[in-house]
Design a protein around this motif. Structure first.
Motif, PDB file in Angstrom:
ATOM      1  N   GLN A 203     -12.357 -23.467 -34.546  1.00  0.00           N
ATOM      2  CA  GLN A 203     -11.183 -23.873 -35.316  1.00  0.00           C
ATOM      3  C   GLN A 203     -10.509 -22.668 -35.956  1.00  0.00           C
ATOM      4  O   GLN A 203      -9.277 -22.582 -36.002  1.00  0.00           O
ATOM      5  CB  GLN A 203     -11.582 -24.880 -36.396  1.00  0.00           C
ATOM      6  N   ILE A 204     -11.306 -21.728 -36.444  1.00  0.00           N
ATOM      7  CA  ILE A 204     -10.735 -20.512 -37.037  1.00  0.00           C
ATOM      8  C   ILE A 204      -9.906 -19.756 -35.996  1.00  0.00           C
ATOM      9  O   ILE A 204      -8.798 -19.284 -36.287  1.00  0.00           O
ATOM     10  CB  ILE A 204     -11.844 -19.613 -37.603  1.00  0.00           C
ATOM     11  N   LYS A 205     -10.421 -19.659 -34.780  1.00  0.00           N
ATOM     12  CA  LYS A 205      -9.676 -18.957 -33.730  1.00  0.00           C
ATOM     13  C   LYS A 205      -8.395 -19.701 -33.366  1.00  0.00           C
ATOM     14  O   LYS A 205      -7.358 -19.062 -33.132  1.00  0.00           O
ATOM     15  CB  LYS A 205     -10.564 -18.768 -32.498  1.00  0.00           C
ATOM     16  N   ARG A 206      -8.457 -21.028 -33.330  1.00  0.00           N
ATOM     17  CA  ARG A 206      -7.229 -21.795 -33.071  1.00  0.00           C
ATOM     18  C   ARG A 206      -6.206 -21.570 -34.185  1.00  0.00           C
ATOM     19  O   ARG A 206      -5.013 -21.401 -33.922  1.00  0.00           O
ATOM     20  CB  ARG A 206      -7.549 -23.282 -32.926  1.00  0.00           C
ATOM     21  N   ASP A 207      -6.680 -21.565 -35.427  1.00  0.00           N
ATOM     22  CA  ASP A 207      -5.794 -21.268 -36.555  1.00  0.00           C
ATOM     23  C   ASP A 207      -5.153 -19.886 -36.395  1.00  0.00           C
ATOM     24  O   ASP A 207      -3.963 -19.699 -36.668  1.00  0.00           O
ATOM     25  CB  ASP A 207      -6.578 -21.309 -37.866  1.00  0.00           C
ATOM     26  N   ALA A 208      -5.973 -18.928 -35.977  1.00  0.00           N
ATOM     27  CA  ALA A 208      -5.484 -17.559 -35.823  1.00  0.00           C
ATOM     28  C   ALA A 208      -4.439 -17.464 -34.725  1.00  0.00           C
ATOM     29  O   ALA A 208      -3.402 -16.791 -34.876  1.00  0.00           O
ATOM     30  CB  ALA A 208      -6.656 -16.628 -35.538  1.00  0.00           C
ATOM     31  N   GLU A 209      -4.693 -18.116 -33.606  1.00  0.00           N
ATOM     32  CA  GLU A 209      -3.730 -18.089 -32.490  1.00  0.00           C
ATOM     33  C   GLU A 209      -2.405 -18.711 -32.906  1.00  0.00           C
ATOM     34  O   GLU A 209      -1.322 -18.195 -32.563  1.00  0.00           O
ATOM     35  CB  GLU A 209      -4.331 -18.811 -31.293  1.00  0.00           C
ATOM     36  N   LYS A 210      -2.472 -19.802 -33.659  1.00  0.00           N
ATOM     37  CA  LYS A 210      -1.239 -20.439 -34.136  1.00  0.00           C
ATOM     38  C   LYS A 210      -0.505 -19.533 -35.129  1.00  0.00           C
ATOM     39  O   LYS A 210       0.730 -19.437 -35.102  1.00  0.00           O
ATOM     40  CB  LYS A 210      -1.549 -21.778 -34.793  1.00  0.00           C
ATOM     41  N   ALA A 211      -1.272 -18.860 -35.995  1.00  0.00           N
ATOM     42  CA  ALA A 211      -0.648 -17.958 -36.962  1.00  0.00           C
ATOM     43  C   ALA A 211       0.118 -16.841 -36.263  1.00  0.00           C
ATOM     44  O   ALA A 211       1.221 -16.469 -36.685  1.00  0.00           O
ATOM     45  CB  ALA A 211      -1.708 -17.376 -37.887  1.00  0.00           C
ATOM     46  N   VAL A 212      -0.431 -16.322 -35.180  1.00  0.00           N
ATOM     47  CA  VAL A 212       0.227 -15.258 -34.433  1.00  0.00           C
ATOM     48  C   VAL A 212       1.490 -15.784 -33.757  1.00  0.00           C
ATOM     49  O   VAL A 212       2.532 -15.113 -33.733  1.00  0.00           O
ATOM     50  CB  VAL A 212      -0.733 -14.638 -33.408  1.00  0.00           C
TER      51      VAL A 212
ATOM     52  N   THR B 257      -8.728  -8.766 -37.165  1.00  0.00           N
ATOM     53  CA  THR B 257      -9.644  -9.408 -38.103  1.00  0.00           C
ATOM     54  C   THR B 257     -10.386 -10.586 -37.494  1.00  0.00           C
ATOM     55  O   THR B 257     -11.557 -10.817 -37.820  1.00  0.00           O
ATOM     56  CB  THR B 257      -8.866  -9.882 -39.352  1.00  0.00           C
ATOM     57  N   ILE B 258      -9.728 -11.333 -36.605  1.00  0.00           N
ATOM     58  CA  ILE B 258     -10.316 -12.570 -36.079  1.00  0.00           C
ATOM     59  C   ILE B 258     -10.477 -12.546 -34.561  1.00  0.00           C
ATOM     60  O   ILE B 258     -11.587 -12.665 -34.029  1.00  0.00           O
ATOM     61  CB  ILE B 258      -9.455 -13.789 -36.483  1.00  0.00           C
ATOM     62  N   LEU B 259      -9.386 -12.409 -33.852  1.00  0.00           N
ATOM     63  CA  LEU B 259      -9.387 -12.702 -32.420  1.00  0.00           C
ATOM     64  C   LEU B 259     -10.108 -11.662 -31.577  1.00  0.00           C
ATOM     65  O   LEU B 259     -10.474 -11.947 -30.427  1.00  0.00           O
ATOM     66  CB  LEU B 259      -7.942 -12.875 -31.939  1.00  0.00           C
ATOM     67  N   HIS B 260     -10.341 -10.473 -32.112  1.00  0.00           N
ATOM     68  CA  HIS B 260     -11.093  -9.458 -31.367  1.00  0.00           C
ATOM     69  C   HIS B 260     -12.605  -9.654 -31.465  1.00  0.00           C
ATOM     70  O   HIS B 260     -13.351  -8.899 -30.838  1.00  0.00           O
ATOM     71  CB  HIS B 260     -10.748  -8.051 -31.879  1.00  0.00           C
ATOM     72  N   HIS B 261     -13.054 -10.671 -32.185  1.00  0.00           N
ATOM     73  CA  HIS B 261     -14.483 -10.840 -32.441  1.00  0.00           C
ATOM     74  C   HIS B 261     -15.019 -12.107 -31.773  1.00  0.00           C
ATOM     75  O   HIS B 261     -14.300 -13.092 -31.608  1.00  0.00           O
ATOM     76  CB  HIS B 261     -14.735 -10.885 -33.949  1.00  0.00           C
ATOM     77  N   GLU B 262     -16.284 -12.063 -31.409  1.00  0.00           N
ATOM     78  CA  GLU B 262     -16.897 -13.178 -30.694  1.00  0.00           C
ATOM     79  C   GLU B 262     -17.514 -14.220 -31.627  1.00  0.00           C
ATOM     80  O   GLU B 262     -17.706 -15.362 -31.222  1.00  0.00           O
ATOM     81  CB  GLU B 262     -17.978 -12.660 -29.742  1.00  0.00           C
ATOM     82  N   THR B 263     -17.845 -13.828 -32.843  1.00  0.00           N
ATOM     83  CA  THR B 263     -18.524 -14.736 -33.764  1.00  0.00           C
ATOM     84  C   THR B 263     -17.957 -14.588 -35.174  1.00  0.00           C
ATOM     85  O   THR B 263     -17.308 -13.590 -35.505  1.00  0.00           O
ATOM     86  CB  THR B 263     -20.037 -14.445 -33.816  1.00  0.00           C
ATOM     87  N   LEU B 264     -18.244 -15.577 -36.001  1.00  0.00           N
ATOM     88  CA  LEU B 264     -17.816 -15.526 -37.397  1.00  0.00           C
ATOM     89  C   LEU B 264     -18.435 -14.338 -38.115  1.00  0.00           C
ATOM     90  O   LEU B 264     -17.752 -13.640 -38.886  1.00  0.00           O
ATOM     91  CB  LEU B 264     -18.205 -16.829 -38.103  1.00  0.00           C
ATOM     92  N   GLU B 265     -19.727 -14.071 -37.877  1.00  0.00           N
ATOM     93  CA  GLU B 265     -20.366 -12.972 -38.588  1.00  0.00           C
ATOM     94  C   GLU B 265     -19.761 -11.617 -38.226  1.00  0.00           C
ATOM     95  O   GLU B 265     -19.652 -10.722 -39.084  1.00  0.00           O
ATOM     96  CB  GLU B 265     -21.876 -12.955 -38.387  1.00  0.00           C
ATOM     97  N   LYS B 266     -19.338 -11.455 -36.974  1.00  0.00           N
ATOM     98  CA  LYS B 266     -18.699 -10.198 -36.589  1.00  0.00           C
ATOM     99  C   LYS B 266     -17.332 -10.053 -37.265  1.00  0.00           C
ATOM    100  O   LYS B 266     -16.950  -8.961 -37.698  1.00  0.00           O
ATOM    101  CB  LYS B 266     -18.539 -10.121 -35.068  1.00  0.00           C
ATOM    102  N   ALA B 267     -16.610 -11.160 -37.370  1.00  0.00           N
ATOM    103  CA  ALA B 267     -15.322 -11.124 -38.060  1.00  0.00           C
ATOM    104  C   ALA B 267     -15.515 -10.821 -39.545  1.00  0.00           C
ATOM    105  O   ALA B 267     -14.761 -10.035 -40.138  1.00  0.00           O
ATOM    106  CB  ALA B 267     -14.598 -12.451 -37.877  1.00  0.00           C
ATOM    107  N   LEU B 268     -16.525 -11.420 -40.153  1.00  0.00           N
ATOM    108  CA  LEU B 268     -16.780 -11.176 -41.569  1.00  0.00           C
ATOM    109  C   LEU B 268     -17.197  -9.734 -41.827  1.00  0.00           C
ATOM    110  O   LEU B 268     -16.770  -9.124 -42.816  1.00  0.00           O
ATOM    111  CB  LEU B 268     -17.860 -12.130 -42.076  1.00  0.00           C
ATOM    112  N   SER B 269     -18.042  -9.189 -40.956  1.00  0.00           N
ATOM    113  CA  SER B 269     -18.469  -7.805 -41.169  1.00  0.00           C
ATOM    114  C   SER B 269     -17.278  -6.859 -41.059  1.00  0.00           C
ATOM    115  O   SER B 269     -17.160  -5.893 -41.829  1.00  0.00           O
ATOM    116  CB  SER B 269     -19.573  -7.411 -40.178  1.00  0.00           C
TER     117      SER B 269
END
Length: 270
Positions: free
Chosen positions: A17-26, A39-51
């Motif tokens: 859902q976060i990735k869908r939100d990000a795609e719509k934001a773009v 920040t979001i779409l280049h990462h495979e997981t939530l933890e990678k995005a958070l780090s």
């Protein structure tokens, strides 16, 4: 028979859902495309995005983004509970903050959420004996977000800090699960004590803006502390306190004050 060499893709509806939100934001605002992708779409997981997000915020000339990110990645790999708590915090913000309309928002924009996730890494470092590194994280969180949480404090899951300006939480403070607090809250000591000297906040507590809870006192589960109150004595479970010094003014009025976020004293009988 299943192929033992086939790759199993984990189902992660929150991250999806976060990735869908990000795609719509773009799509809606192409000018933030680079920011959202990094920040979001280049990462495979939530933890990678958070780090990545924590490292981007906390890095400085004193410690590079690459080093900070490596520290966070190692903490997440060693303690999956950090990511579990981050998910619970994210859902808490989404469900309780009327200004939050997408799961994407806290990760990108809400300093309360970002500060708590950075604190969690600092607390992991503190608990594992990396005290100076933990202090560095505390310093940077304070400098960047205006949130000062000692890495020794123990904070549960499902935490929502709204606005998050001028939050102070002391070294021996304990905060339970599903707690909500607003800006300018202090969980502090009362003097120069050096031992266990900070408040113990139960599960499901709502702490209003500007409230000060001082000393090694217990605040019972599912209680409400009114905005601007100064709490110096124990608060029983499921009560509302208000004033300087704070006194019991009524029942909490519901099973989960921290979820309902109702701060109007007269809304439930006093």
């Amino acid at each position: 028979m299943a192929n033992p060499h086939s790759k199993i893709t984990a189902v992660d509806p929150v991250w999806d859902q976060i990735k869908r939100d990000a795609e719509k934001a773009v799509r809606d605002e192409p000018l933030i495309g680079g920011f959202v992708h990094a920040t979001i779409l280049h990462h495979e997981t939530l933890e990678k995005a958070l780090s990545y997000r924590i490292a981007a915020k906390l890095s400085s000339n004193e410690m590079s983004m690459m080093v900070v990110r490596e520290i966070v990645d190692q903490a997440y790999a060693a303690d999956p509970g950090l990511v579990e708590a981050a998910r619970a915090d994210l859902v808490a913000v989404f469900e309780r903050d009327p200004a939050c309309h997408r799961l994407l928002q806290p990760i990108l924009y809400f300093k309360g959420y970002q500060a708590v996730q950075a604190y969690r890494v600092g607390h992991y470092l503190w608990a594992n004996g990396q005290r100076d590194l933990a202090y560095f994280f505390q310093m940077r969180v304070s400098e960047i977000f205006g949130v000062d949480i000692h890495p020794g404090a123990v904070i549960g899951k499902g935490i929502m800090i709204d606005h998050a300006h001028s939050i102070v939480i002391g070294e021996t403070a304990v905060v339970g699960d599903n707690v909500s607090m607003l800006h300018s809250v202090t969980l502090g000591g009362t003097g120069k004590e050096e031992e266990d000297r900070h408040p113990k906040i139960g599960d499901g507590v709502l702490i209003g803006a500007g409230a000060k809870v001082l000393g090694n006192i217990k605040v019972g589960h599912c209680s409400r502390i009114a905005a601007g109150s100064v709490v110096l004595e124990e608060v029983p479970a499921c009560k509302t306190v208000a004033g300087i010094p704070a006194r019991i003014v009524g029942e909490a009025g519901c099973a989960q004050p921290s979820v309902s976020m109702n701060q109007i004293l007269g809304s439930w009988g006093e």
